[in-house]
Design a protein around this motif. Structure first.
Motif, PDB file in Angstrom:
ATOM      1  N   VAL A  84      46.353  37.522  21.078  1.00  0.00           N
ATOM      2  CA  VAL A  84      46.884  38.836  20.716  1.00  0.00           C
ATOM      3  C   VAL A  84      47.307  38.832  19.252  1.00  0.00           C
ATOM      4  O   VAL A  84      47.013  39.754  18.487  1.00  0.00           O
ATOM      5  CB  VAL A  84      48.074  39.197  21.620  1.00  0.00           C
ATOM      6  CG1 VAL A  84      48.658  40.535  21.202  1.00  0.00           C
ATOM      7  CG2 VAL A  84      47.655  39.228  23.077  1.00  0.00           C
ATOM      8  N   SER A  85      47.978  37.774  18.834  1.00  0.00           N
ATOM      9  CA  SER A  85      48.456  37.663  17.462  1.00  0.00           C
ATOM     10  C   SER A  85      47.303  37.631  16.470  1.00  0.00           C
ATOM     11  O   SER A  85      47.308  38.358  15.476  1.00  0.00           O
ATOM     12  CB  SER A  85      49.305  36.399  17.318  1.00  0.00           C
ATOM     13  OG  SER A  85      49.643  36.171  15.968  1.00  0.00           O
ATOM     14  N   ARG A  86      46.296  36.827  16.726  1.00  0.00           N
ATOM     15  CA  ARG A  86      45.208  36.703  15.750  1.00  0.00           C
ATOM     16  C   ARG A  86      44.336  37.956  15.699  1.00  0.00           C
ATOM     17  O   ARG A  86      43.829  38.314  14.641  1.00  0.00           O
ATOM     18  CB  ARG A  86      44.376  35.455  16.020  1.00  0.00           C
ATOM     19  CG  ARG A  86      43.518  35.479  17.259  1.00  0.00           C
ATOM     20  CD  ARG A  86      42.630  34.246  17.357  1.00  0.00           C
ATOM     21  NE  ARG A  86      41.890  34.188  18.592  1.00  0.00           N
ATOM     22  CZ  ARG A  86      40.745  34.814  18.824  1.00  0.00           C
ATOM     23  NH1 ARG A  86      40.204  35.574  17.882  1.00  0.00           N
ATOM     24  NH2 ARG A  86      40.135  34.696  19.985  1.00  0.00           N
ATOM     25  N   LEU A  87      44.171  38.635  16.830  1.00  0.00           N
ATOM     26  CA  LEU A  87      43.343  39.832  16.823  1.00  0.00           C
ATOM     27  C   LEU A  87      43.993  40.974  16.044  1.00  0.00           C
ATOM     28  O   LEU A  87      43.304  41.861  15.544  1.00  0.00           O
ATOM     29  CB  LEU A  87      43.033  40.270  18.249  1.00  0.00           C
ATOM     30  CG  LEU A  87      42.095  39.343  19.030  1.00  0.00           C
ATOM     31  CD1 LEU A  87      41.998  39.779  20.480  1.00  0.00           C
ATOM     32  CD2 LEU A  87      40.717  39.276  18.396  1.00  0.00           C
ATOM     33  N   ALA A  88      45.308  40.945  15.924  1.00  0.00           N
ATOM     34  CA  ALA A  88      46.016  41.969  15.159  1.00  0.00           C
ATOM     35  C   ALA A  88      46.197  41.573  13.699  1.00  0.00           C
ATOM     36  O   ALA A  88      46.593  42.394  12.874  1.00  0.00           O
ATOM     37  CB  ALA A  88      47.383  42.229  15.790  1.00  0.00           C
ATOM     38  N   ALA A  89      45.907  40.320  13.367  1.00  0.00           N
ATOM     39  CA  ALA A  89      46.166  39.811  12.017  1.00  0.00           C
ATOM     40  C   ALA A  89      45.091  40.258  11.028  1.00  0.00           C
ATOM     41  O   ALA A  89      43.944  40.516  11.397  1.00  0.00           O
ATOM     42  CB  ALA A  89      46.230  38.285  12.046  1.00  0.00           C
TER      43      ALA A  89
END
Length: 276
Positions: A84-89
């Motif tokens: 979730v974190s990397r896809l929003a980064a």
């Protein structure tokens, strides 16, 4: 080695070099009597070093590492918060701390690598990779996007005969089942090698002309080598000719072709005939 450079391509090179030095020291310390222990220690030492340096020098960036828990899972909010974190980064480092653990654990082998790549949301390229480095520690070299290698020269055989005899890098343990037939079709011969990074690096340097893989991989297996290959001017795509894409919800990226631009159409046509 002092403080790292701040420009991303040079930073990737610095980080790959740091990890490579640590892996060479570990090989020297542990020896090769227990291959399993050496493999496990290599993965951990390199992963921990890279993660520590990224947290220190690039704290705002996300990371996708082969050695992260759950790294192979497709995105699902309830089971993979890291995804979730990397896809929003806007920026994601895609790393393989030790590509080719089998070769790393065998005395005398140099065909293993360290992969450091940076994906950016605003990248001008289709694959989204804006920086990368492939460390080849046992070969005492790092290939990086900050100083891309020169486009590989034609082989002596090709220059003399007027046509290219294609050399295809192939997995020493898991070559695609169709690769022998494809090689016969295009008049190529197979060159067995270890890690994906070492094989793509061999295309970049002109030691071979192409690398075809269709046996299943993940983003970290190819991100850094593809960044360097495309910065060099080589062709890189899926085996159906479609674009390679990184920082996807599902990190699986099971196939690819990296080759000289002048061979791309010929090899993609052969792949249509043999990989179906």
């Amino acid at each position: 080695m002092g403080s790292p450079p701040m420009i991303d391509g040079a930073f990737a090179r610095w980080l790959a070099s740091r990890a490579g030095q640590a892996l060479l020291a570990l090989r020297e310390e542990l020896g090769f009597a227990d291959a399993g222990a050496l493999k496990s220690a290599g993965d951990k030492v390199s992963h921990d070093l890279i993660r520590t340096e990224l947290a220190k020098w690039r704290p705002g960036d996300a990371v996708l590492s082969e050695e992260d828990e759950g790294s192979r899972l497709a995105w699902a909010a309830e089971v993979n918060a890291e995804a979730v974190s990397r896809l929003a980064a806007d920026r994601v480092w895609i790393i393989d701390p030790l590509d080719g653990t089998r070769e790393f654990s065998e005395e005398g082998r140099s065909d293993w690598a360290v992969h450091i790549a940076l994906w950016a949301r605003n990248a001008p390229s289709g694959h989204g990779l804006v920086a990368g480095a492939v460390g080849l520690p046992a070969q005492h070299r790092v290939l990086g996007t900050d100083y891309p290698p020169a486009y590989p020269p034609m082989t002596v055989e090709a220059a003399t005969a007027g046509e290219r005899k294609i050399r295809l890098a192939a997995s020493r343990s898991r070559p695609p089942v169709f690769l022998t037939d494809l090689a016969e079709d295009v008049g190529a011969h197979l060159v067995p090698m270890g890690s994906a990074g070492a094989k793509i690096a061999a295309v970049v340097t002109g030691e071979v002309d192409a690398y075809i893989h269709a046996g299943g991989q993940y983003e970290w297996d190819s991100a850094a080598p593809v960044a360097v290959a495309t910065a060099t001017g080589l062709h890189a795509s899926r085996i159906d000719g479609s674009a390679l894409r990184y920082n996807e919800a599902d990190p699986r990226l099971p196939d690819l072709l990296v080759c000289r631009e002048d061979l791309a159409s010929r090899l993609l046509a052969a792949l249509q005939r043999h990989s179906g």
